[in-house]
Design an enzyme around this catalytic site. Sequence first.
Site, mmCIF file in Angstrom:
data_model
loop_
_atom_site.group_PDB
_atom_site.id
_atom_site.type_symbol
_atom_site.label_atom_id
_atom_site.label_comp_id
_atom_site.label_asym_id
_atom_site.label_seq_id
_atom_site.Cartn_x
_atom_site.Cartn_y
_atom_site.Cartn_z
ATOM 1 N N LEU A 196 -2.623 6.764 8.570
ATOM 2 C CA LEU A 196 -1.270 6.792 9.139
ATOM 3 C C LEU A 196 -0.401 5.698 8.497
ATOM 4 O O LEU A 196 0.063 4.785 9.153
ATOM 5 C CB LEU A 196 -1.335 6.608 10.668
ATOM 6 N N LYS A 203 3.680 15.712 -12.430
ATOM 7 C CA LYS A 203 3.841 14.470 -11.663
ATOM 8 C C LYS A 203 2.831 13.417 -12.126
ATOM 9 O O LYS A 203 3.136 12.228 -12.183
ATOM 10 C CB LYS A 203 3.657 14.785 -10.171
#
Length: 379
Positions: free
Chosen positions: A14, A224
């Site tokens: 998180l 990317k």
Amino acid sequence: MTAPHRTTIHILGLGAMGTVLAVDLLRFTNALVVPLFRSQERLAQFQKANGNKLSIRKLYLEGSPLLSYPLEKSECPETFARKPIDNLVVTTKTYQTKDALAPYLPYINESTNLILIQNGLGVLELLKEEIFTDPKNRPHLFQGVISHGVYQDKGGIFNHAGWAGMKVARLPWTDDEMIQKISVVKDDAANNSLVRLLTEPKFAKEFGIEHSTYQEMLSGQLFKFLVNACINPVTAILDCLNGEIKDSCGSVFTSIIDECLQILRVAYRPLFEYHENFNGNKEYPEMDINGVLTTENMVSEVTRIGCDVNAKNSSSMRQDTLFLRDIEIGYINGYIVKLASKLKLDPSCCKVNKTIEELASLRLALNRSRNTNGDWRND
Ligand SMILES: NC(=O)c1ccc[n+]([C@@H]2O[C@H](COP(=O)([O-])OP(=O)(O)OC[C@H]3O[C@@H](n4cnc5c(N)ncnc54)[C@H](OP(=O)(O)O)[C@@H]3O)[C@@H](O)[C@H]2O)c1
């Protein structure tokens, strides 16, 4: 009347990416979002500091609102319910993946959907070779190639600075599944609970979800990857903002990209030969990667995106070296070095990326040494 079905989604990691995803899932779906913290201490810290709420500032929206949403449940290895996990998002840094997954492995089975939302390449190989070694007990794997930009400020608030979407695809467990039919995408969109959640119209629009075949996602992922393989280590090594090297980076970017592409062409051969083998076949999407993934085009694109569009940016790897955090170099330039060895190519074919990997690690070591021993240049 039966209650509407609620999808449960666990989030391992998180941080910036975990928070940006979790907040939009809370805003636009009815999913039960459950973060998994590394320890009881980190869980308690989060609950105390954030009042059990997830917050993010949407810098790209007018007035830059701070959005806060309460979490119904948060867990860590000690409190975990010990039930099978249906949907797991991995948003740790690449090098943290193995340790972070370890406590939850008993609850991941062949029905679990696991999505990696990380930069770089090489975690798929790690999952195949070191974590899910039994082919009969492997989760459904997905990858999210995320282009949103999020950073945590000094006050601990996550700031969603750049809105750019996320490409999602099912990952193949074996190389011969590298090219997928359009029917794989349709089947997942209809039947897979994770894909259904991520492609719910409101959420998908707000988060910029593009669900595609693996090969379509992979071509974006390699693009990317090449941007990251140049901008991240070079700005970290030189300790500069991206735009400062705009007029002088051509030669080193050419060396990095040329070498990466030579090795990626061998490792991902079916993708680079897609044009001859699959274009024109209605069961597969039309793709043109050969005009995109060339050295000349990529040097120009990396310079444009990295040093022009994001001229004032400080790359994430430079930030990590400044704050003395570990860097993801092993999953960027280091991945190229590992690929060359795995493919039994001549070791000299990856010498540029090996040197770049060593110099970026040296930059971090030097910053750490100066932090402990002082900066000898000032003596
Ligand atoms: N930030 C961006 O703008 C951005 C953009 C595109 C891609 N990415 C990529 O996305 C990935 C995640 O980056 P990020 O910026 O979100 O990193 P981050 O902010 O450092 O978040 C990583 C999170 O993982 C947690 N974690 C680490 N080990 C764990 C464990 N054993 N158990 C549970 N949680 C654990 C960390 O918690 P602790 O605090 O406890 O260590 C932290 O909250 C990277 O691959 C990055 O390159 C980032």
